[in-house]
Design a protein around this motif. Structure first.
Motif, PDB file in Angstrom:
ATOM      1  N   GLU A  39      31.776  21.609 -17.434  1.00 30.02           N
ATOM      2  CA  GLU A  39      30.419  21.016 -17.448  1.00 30.02           C
ATOM      3  C   GLU A  39      29.715  21.242 -16.112  1.00 30.02           C
ATOM      4  O   GLU A  39      28.530  21.582 -16.050  1.00 30.02           O
ATOM      5  N   ALA A  40      30.478  21.070 -15.010  1.00 31.04           N
ATOM      6  CA  ALA A  40      29.882  21.261 -13.679  1.00 31.04           C
ATOM      7  C   ALA A  40      29.512  22.733 -13.465  1.00 31.04           C
ATOM      8  O   ALA A  40      28.474  23.044 -12.869  1.00 31.04           O
ATOM      9  N   LEU A  41      30.352  23.614 -13.983  1.00 34.46           N
ATOM     10  CA  LEU A  41      30.078  25.053 -13.865  1.00 34.46           C
ATOM     11  C   LEU A  41      28.785  25.409 -14.604  1.00 34.46           C
ATOM     12  O   LEU A  41      27.929  26.133 -14.090  1.00 34.46           O
ATOM     13  N   ASP A  42      28.652  24.853 -15.784  1.00 37.32           N
ATOM     14  CA  ASP A  42      27.448  25.066 -16.587  1.00 37.32           C
ATOM     15  C   ASP A  42      26.205  24.661 -15.777  1.00 37.32           C
ATOM     16  O   ASP A  42      25.219  25.399 -15.696  1.00 37.32           O
ATOM     17  N   ASN A 251      28.520  46.177  -0.067  1.00 42.82           N
ATOM     18  CA  ASN A 251      27.671  45.179   0.588  1.00 42.82           C
ATOM     19  C   ASN A 251      26.435  44.832  -0.247  1.00 42.82           C
ATOM     20  O   ASN A 251      25.332  44.726   0.282  1.00 42.82           O
ATOM     21  N   LEU A 252      26.645  44.664  -1.559  1.00 42.47           N
ATOM     22  CA  LEU A 252      25.535  44.291  -2.435  1.00 42.47           C
ATOM     23  C   LEU A 252      25.586  42.788  -2.699  1.00 42.47           C
ATOM     24  O   LEU A 252      26.647  42.165  -2.587  1.00 42.47           O
ATOM     25  N   GLU A 253      24.454  42.235  -3.085  1.00 46.72           N
ATOM     26  CA  GLU A 253      24.409  40.793  -3.320  1.00 46.72           C
ATOM     27  C   GLU A 253      25.043  40.453  -4.673  1.00 46.72           C
ATOM     28  O   GLU A 253      25.067  41.291  -5.585  1.00 46.72           O
ATOM     29  N   TYR A 254      25.562  39.252  -4.795  1.00 50.70           N
ATOM     30  CA  TYR A 254      26.204  38.814  -6.041  1.00 50.70           C
ATOM     31  C   TYR A 254      26.179  37.292  -6.123  1.00 50.70           C
ATOM     32  O   TYR A 254      26.110  36.606  -5.102  1.00 50.70           O
ATOM     33  N   TYR A 255      26.235  36.797  -7.342  1.00 47.84           N
ATOM     34  CA  TYR A 255      26.368  35.350  -7.545  1.00 47.84           C
ATOM     35  C   TYR A 255      27.845  34.980  -7.504  1.00 47.84           C
ATOM     36  O   TYR A 255      28.686  35.711  -8.054  1.00 47.84           O
ATOM     37  N   GLY A 256      28.151  33.832  -6.926  1.00 45.04           N
ATOM     38  CA  GLY A 256      29.509  33.280  -7.018  1.00 45.04           C
ATOM     39  C   GLY A 256      29.383  31.857  -7.522  1.00 45.04           C
ATOM     40  O   GLY A 256      28.659  31.050  -6.933  1.00 45.04           O
ATOM     41  N   PHE A 257      30.026  31.559  -8.631  1.00 44.61           N
ATOM     42  CA  PHE A 257      29.955  30.216  -9.215  1.00 44.61           C
ATOM     43  C   PHE A 257      31.351  29.614  -9.310  1.00 44.61           C
ATOM     44  O   PHE A 257      32.312  30.315  -9.620  1.00 44.61           O
TER      45      PHE A 257
END
Ligand code: SF4
Length: 363
Positions: A39-42, A251-257
């Motif tokens: 749920e928190a990840l969502d 060295n590219l941007e990315y999301y980390g969840f």
């Protein structure tokens, strides 16, 4: 694509057992926590994701395969909010013991097309040191099942330089990995980190010269078996390098969840809390590094040189509006045959991969 974010990392921290060497962000599997965590990840994804097309999605851990079928269903229903490209590389990390056929079928139905398996070593003496048991048979069965279900892009992880390990032990592990006929092999020289059981047990790192011999042996055996040494510690068959991990090294941007995850968005490198309780309560990011142009150039050099592509001088110019040779004084390294330079690229000769840190300092 270098201007838009197109990579996503998702951290699933649960494990069925805790290995003595592990300093990753992980907790024992607990059903109640898994639900709250998802749920928190969502919520975190909904708050941060801006709708870009994603070309690589990496689900790491922990052990994502420790989740039950229902929990995996729930995870993938959350991940549906990402707009994935048709050829998106979707990787999940798994342990062979917790990846039975029903889970493989489920992963396949959700488009997973790459699996990264924690094998590490199949030598029982070395498994005793690591406090980790993975049987040869479970690895073979798991890989056969994956291939039968059409997931043929498979990485296996190898850990070496374990206390008591000989060159012959390493050769046996390598021969076993080769017999699996997988597309990718990641290797890790064991480093005894603080706050691990190994450290408490008083286990030391092995001798540096043996570590070097092991590194060279891995490289030579894998290359003889048509694996390409495309990153300091990573080897792949032609066309099977990890698209996702290459984005980090380029060295590219990315999301980390997820708990303990790190990301790189809008010139900011951030790290999420390692406390699962805080994460579940919505206290997500704990650290932010706002990058100056100098920082970004440094990351570019440090990360790019890890790969056999090296630094792309045109991309460097595009990103930083400057020629690399006006910024860094590296010609001496080229003259000493440590760096190889052509019109477009600047890379470290493979013989010097092992001492890359020293080269970066000189750079
Ligand atoms: S090494 Fe992997 S399986 Fe072992 S405790 Fe760490 S995350 Fe879990």
């Amino acid at each position: 694509m270098i201007d838009k974010i197109d990579a996503v990392y998702i951290h699933i921290p649960f494990c069925n057992y805790i290995c003595a060497y592990c300093d990753f962000c992980k907790v024992f599997y607990n059903k109640e926590y898994v639900n709250k965590y998802l749920e928190a990840l969502d919520k975190e994804i909904k708050a941060k994701y801006r709708g870009e097309i994603i070309t690589s999605l990496y689900i790491g851990g922990g052990t994502p395969s420790s989740l039950s079928l229902n929990e995996l269903e729930k995870l993938f229903s959350i991940l549906k909010m990402f707009k994935l490209s048709k050829d998106c590389e979707i990787t999940i990390e798994a342990n062979p013991d917790s990846l039975a056929l029903d889970k493989i079928k489920l992963l396949k139905s959700y488009g997973v097309n790459r699996v990264s398996l924690g094998v590490e070593t199949i030598n029982s003496k070395l498994q005793d040191v690591l406090e980790r048991r993975t049987s040869k048979d479970s690895v073979i069965t798991c890989i056969n099942n994956l291939k039968k279900e059409g997931i043929t892009n498979i990485n296996v992880d190898l850990i070496y330089a374990i206390k008591g390990e000989t060159l012959n032990d390493l050769k046996e592990d390598l021969n076993f990995l080769l017999s699996l006929d997988v597309t990718h092999i990641s290797t890790y020289s064991l480093i005894i980190e603080d706050n691990t059981k190994l450290k408490t047990n008083g286990v030391n790192n092995i001798d540096k010269s043996l570590d070097r011999k092991m590194y060279d042996m891995i490289s030579s055996i894998l290359k003889d078996n048509s694996y390409i040494h495309y990153e300091i510690s990573n080897f792949s068959k032609e066309g099977y390098s990890s698209k996702h991990n290459l984005k980090y090294w380029h060295n590219l941007e990315y999301y980390g969840f997820g708990v303990g995850a790190s990301g790189y968005i809008d010139n900011i490198r951030y790290t999420n809390t390692r406390s699962i309780t805080n994460y579940i309560n919505g206290k997500t990011i704990i650290d932010k590094e706002i990058l100056t142009i100098k920082d970004k150039m440094f990351y570019e050099v440090m990360l790019n040189l890890r790969t056999n592509r090296g630094i792309d001088k045109e991309i460097f110019k595009y990103k930083y509006k400057a020629n690399i040779d006006d910024i860094f004084n590296y010609k001496e390294l080229v003259n000493s045959n440590i760096l190889e330079e052509d019109n477009r690229y600047l890379r470290v000769y493979e013989d010097y991969f092992y001492v890359l840190d020293e080269i970066i300092l000189k750079f």
